[in-house]
Design a protein around this motif. Structure first.
Motif, PDB file in Angstrom:
ATOM      1  N   VAL A  29     107.673 -40.681  19.896  1.00  0.00           N
ATOM      2  CA  VAL A  29     108.886 -41.156  20.173  1.00  0.00           C
ATOM      3  C   VAL A  29     109.356 -41.900  18.944  1.00  0.00           C
ATOM      4  N   GLN A  30     110.545 -41.603  18.467  1.00  0.00           N
ATOM      5  CA  GLN A  30     111.033 -42.213  17.065  1.00  0.00           C
ATOM      6  C   GLN A  30     111.381 -43.676  17.278  1.00  0.00           C
ATOM      7  N   SER A  31     111.913 -43.764  18.343  1.00  0.00           N
ATOM      8  CA  SER A  31     112.997 -45.055  18.767  1.00  0.00           C
ATOM      9  C   SER A  31     113.123 -45.363  20.186  1.00  0.00           C
ATOM     10  N   GLY A  32     112.776 -46.409  20.678  1.00  0.00           N
ATOM     11  CA  GLY A  32     112.729 -46.629  21.939  1.00  0.00           C
ATOM     12  C   GLY A  32     111.355 -46.455  22.572  1.00  0.00           C
ATOM     13  N   ARG A  33     111.613 -45.788  23.555  1.00  0.00           N
ATOM     14  CA  ARG A  33     110.345 -45.731  24.552  1.00  0.00           C
ATOM     15  C   ARG A  33     110.213 -44.571  25.097  1.00  0.00           C
ATOM     16  N   ASN A  34     108.814 -44.169  25.898  1.00  0.00           N
ATOM     17  CA  ASN A  34     108.918 -43.029  26.485  1.00  0.00           C
ATOM     18  C   ASN A  34     109.113 -43.211  27.960  1.00  0.00           C
ATOM     19  N   PHE A  35     109.252 -42.390  28.912  1.00  0.00           N
ATOM     20  CA  PHE A  35     109.474 -42.521  30.241  1.00  0.00           C
ATOM     21  C   PHE A  35     108.173 -43.430  30.965  1.00  0.00           C
ATOM     22  N   THR A  36     108.281 -44.001  31.985  1.00  0.00           N
ATOM     23  CA  THR A  36     107.165 -44.621  32.642  1.00  0.00           C
ATOM     24  C   THR A  36     107.289 -44.393  34.138  1.00  0.00           C
ATOM     25  N   GLU A  37     106.187 -44.755  34.866  1.00  0.00           N
ATOM     26  CA  GLU A  37     106.350 -44.662  36.408  1.00  0.00           C
ATOM     27  C   GLU A  37     107.048 -45.220  37.101  1.00  0.00           C
ATOM     28  N   ALA A  38     107.819 -46.270  36.184  1.00  0.00           N
ATOM     29  CA  ALA A  38     108.769 -47.040  37.076  1.00  0.00           C
ATOM     30  C   ALA A  38     110.183 -46.396  36.920  1.00  0.00           C
ATOM     31  N   ILE A  49     117.065 -38.542  24.044  1.00  0.00           N
ATOM     32  CA  ILE A  49     117.560 -37.669  23.463  1.00  0.00           C
ATOM     33  C   ILE A  49     116.985 -37.184  22.201  1.00  0.00           C
ATOM     34  N   ASN A  50     117.243 -36.027  21.524  1.00  0.00           N
ATOM     35  CA  ASN A  50     116.476 -35.630  20.324  1.00  0.00           C
ATOM     36  C   ASN A  50     117.509 -36.219  19.111  1.00  0.00           C
ATOM     37  N   ALA A  51     116.809 -36.007  17.884  1.00  0.00           N
ATOM     38  CA  ALA A  51     117.303 -36.587  16.797  1.00  0.00           C
ATOM     39  C   ALA A  51     118.730 -36.081  16.202  1.00  0.00           C
ATOM     40  N   SER A  52     118.810 -34.966  16.629  1.00  0.00           N
ATOM     41  CA  SER A  52     120.275 -34.317  16.064  1.00  0.00           C
ATOM     42  C   SER A  52     121.441 -34.833  17.044  1.00  0.00           C
ATOM     43  N   MET A  53     121.039 -35.018  18.350  1.00  0.00           N
ATOM     44  CA  MET A  53     122.141 -35.773  19.201  1.00  0.00           C
ATOM     45  C   MET A  53     122.645 -36.995  18.877  1.00  0.00           C
ATOM     46  N   ALA A  54     121.183 -37.781  18.437  1.00  0.00           N
ATOM     47  CA  ALA A  54     121.594 -39.174  18.137  1.00  0.00           C
ATOM     48  C   ALA A  54     122.181 -39.320  16.854  1.00  0.00           C
ATOM     49  N   ARG A  55     122.055 -38.371  15.874  1.00  0.00           N
ATOM     50  CA  ARG A  55     122.688 -38.468  14.657  1.00  0.00           C
ATOM     51  C   ARG A  55     124.178 -38.192  14.918  1.00  0.00           C
ATOM     52  N   ALA A  56     124.375 -37.258  15.600  1.00  0.00           N
ATOM     53  CA  ALA A  56     126.045 -36.635  16.023  1.00  0.00           C
ATOM     54  C   ALA A  56     126.812 -37.731  16.654  1.00  0.00           C
ATOM     55  N   LEU A  57     126.094 -38.198  17.949  1.00  0.00           N
ATOM     56  CA  LEU A  57     126.788 -39.043  18.808  1.00  0.00           C
ATOM     57  C   LEU A  57     126.620 -40.590  18.285  1.00  0.00           C
ATOM     58  N   PHE A  58     125.868 -41.100  17.687  1.00  0.00           N
ATOM     59  CA  PHE A  58     125.640 -42.638  17.254  1.00  0.00           C
ATOM     60  C   PHE A  58     125.211 -42.463  16.024  1.00  0.00           C
ATOM     61  N   GLY A  60     124.546 -43.774  12.102  1.00  0.00           N
ATOM     62  CA  GLY A  60     124.392 -45.261  11.637  1.00  0.00           C
ATOM     63  C   GLY A  60     123.967 -46.276  12.655  1.00  0.00           C
ATOM     64  N   GLU A  61     123.681 -45.894  13.663  1.00  0.00           N
ATOM     65  CA  GLU A  61     123.209 -46.933  14.787  1.00  0.00           C
ATOM     66  C   GLU A  61     122.147 -46.301  15.762  1.00  0.00           C
ATOM     67  N   ASP A  62     121.496 -47.408  16.376  1.00  0.00           N
ATOM     68  CA  ASP A  62     120.184 -46.896  17.216  1.00  0.00           C
ATOM     69  C   ASP A  62     121.064 -46.727  18.334  1.00  0.00           C
ATOM     70  N   PRO A  63     120.552 -45.510  19.011  1.00  0.00           N
ATOM     71  CA  PRO A  63     121.453 -45.030  20.210  1.00  0.00           C
ATOM     72  C   PRO A  63     120.684 -45.638  21.427  1.00  0.00           C
ATOM     73  N   VAL A  64     119.407 -46.244  21.537  1.00  0.00           N
ATOM     74  CA  VAL A  64     118.999 -46.898  22.547  1.00  0.00           C
ATOM     75  C   VAL A  64     119.622 -47.999  23.047  1.00  0.00           C
ATOM     76  N   GLY A  65     119.856 -48.000  24.399  1.00  0.00           N
ATOM     77  CA  GLY A  65     120.792 -48.748  24.873  1.00  0.00           C
ATOM     78  C   GLY A  65     122.182 -48.247  25.279  1.00  0.00           C
ATOM     79  N   HIS A  66     122.687 -47.300  24.305  1.00  0.00           N
ATOM     80  CA  HIS A  66     123.633 -46.699  24.812  1.00  0.00           C
ATOM     81  C   HIS A  66     123.864 -45.717  25.947  1.00  0.00           C
ATOM     82  N   ARG A  67     124.900 -45.381  26.590  1.00  0.00           N
ATOM     83  CA  ARG A  67     125.018 -44.360  27.754  1.00  0.00           C
ATOM     84  C   ARG A  67     125.570 -43.299  27.412  1.00  0.00           C
ATOM     85  N   LEU A  68     124.974 -42.070  28.180  1.00  0.00           N
ATOM     86  CA  LEU A  68     125.637 -40.714  28.078  1.00  0.00           C
ATOM     87  C   LEU A  68     126.324 -40.473  29.540  1.00  0.00           C
ATOM     88  N   GLY A  69     127.232 -39.463  29.177  1.00  0.00           N
ATOM     89  CA  GLY A  69     128.060 -39.135  30.589  1.00  0.00           C
ATOM     90  C   GLY A  69     128.233 -37.838  30.329  1.00  0.00           C
TER      91      GLY A  69
END
Length: 290
Positions: A29-38, A49-58, A60-69
């Motif tokens: 995981v490059q940023s944030g966390r992996n899934f857990t049993e919780a 999300i993958n790195a390409s999607m992170a660069r395209a949608l966010f 210059g910023e960390d996508p962790v904490g943002h939402r997708l629809g």
């Protein structure tokens, strides 16, 4: 992040995984966390999300904490981004990719009617029977489709493509032989037609290497012309194959350079044989024939 407008191409490929998926395949995981049993059905919907999607949608910023629809404005299905992973290719890359974006979801929140189980082991063949027993213990109605190392599974999935590749290679070798044979015949005919000219040149003092180069120039022009047309056709066909089956067709310059490095010497060899024969032309016989 606002949901994209409906009517566009697929925004991303979605794959449901368990928390052990990424560590098993050695994906960090490059940023944030992996899934857990919780991350269960009753908890907040999350996604990686993958790195390409992170660069395209966010950018210059960390996508962790943002939402997708989702593209459907009536049912946005908001997902909270909890991590970013490198771009992950498919084990069998024969699916046309309309987007480089990938979204990973917890299997507990995105249940599918089939799953692929990946296990890292030094002796995968010995795991087939224990896996069948474990699946039967979970649900006797579940039917495993196939077992085997990833290389064997990939080989079975691409068996038809590999056979087609072998057939195409055989046709390519046959085409190379026929092209060399045809070029030899053309140059031999040229030598026959230019025998009087060659006799005159030899009578006037032309050396053997001059005669050889005279004939080779004609063959070299034909070889370069045929190679250029072939390379152009290869680029067009490669582009067409890349739309149908990405990963199976290549348009790398090194590949084309290698093919040219084979075609041009073969063509020159086919021209050199009649050119050597031209050096043995007797000037008196050639002039008498004229």
């Amino acid at each position: 992040k606002a949901p994209p407008q409906a009517g566009h191409e697929p925004i991303a490929y979605i794959n449901a995984i368990m928390p052990s998926y990424l560590p098993t395949l050695g994906i960090k995981v490059q940023s944030g966390r992996n899934f857990t049993e919780a991350d269960r059905l009753t908890s907040v919907p999350v996604a990686i999300i993958n790195a390409s999607m992170a660069r395209a949608l966010f950018p210059g910023e960390d996508p962790v904490g943002h939402r997708l629809g989702s593209p459907d404005p009536k049912n946005p299905g908001w997902l909270q981004v909890v991590g970013v992973v490198p771009d992950i290719g498919f084990a069998v890359g024969v699916i046309p990719k309309t987007t480089p974006f990938q979204v990973l979801r917890p299997l507990a929140q995105e249940t599918w009617n089939y799953v692929t189980v990946a296990i890292r082991s030094r002796s995968p063949e010995a795991l087939a029977e224990p896996m069948r027993q474990a699946i039967a213990a979970l649900d006797p109605n579940l039917v495993p489709q196939q077992f085997g190392p990833i290389r064997e599974v990939t080989k079975l999935a691409t068996g038809g493509a590999q056979m087609m590749s072998t057939i195409l290679v055989c046709f390519a070798l046959l085409g190379l032989f026929l092209a060399a044979l045809g070029l030899y015949g053309v140059i031999a005919r040229v030598v026959l037609q230019r025998t009087p000219e060659i006799g005159v040149r030899v009578a006037l003092g032309a050396q053997s290497h001059d005669v050889v180069w005279l004939i080779l120039r004609s063959g070299l022009r034909l070889t370069l012309l045929g190679t250029g047309i072939g390379l152009l056709g290869s680029i067009v066909l490669g582009w067409g194959f890349s739309l149908i089956a990405p990963g199976m067709a290549s348009s790398e310059p090194l590949l084309f350079a290698g093919v040219s490095a084979i075609l041009i010497p073969v063509g020159l060899l086919a021209c050199w044989l009649p050119a050597r024969r031209a050096t043995k032309v007797d000037p008196m016989v050639a002039l008498r024939a004229e």
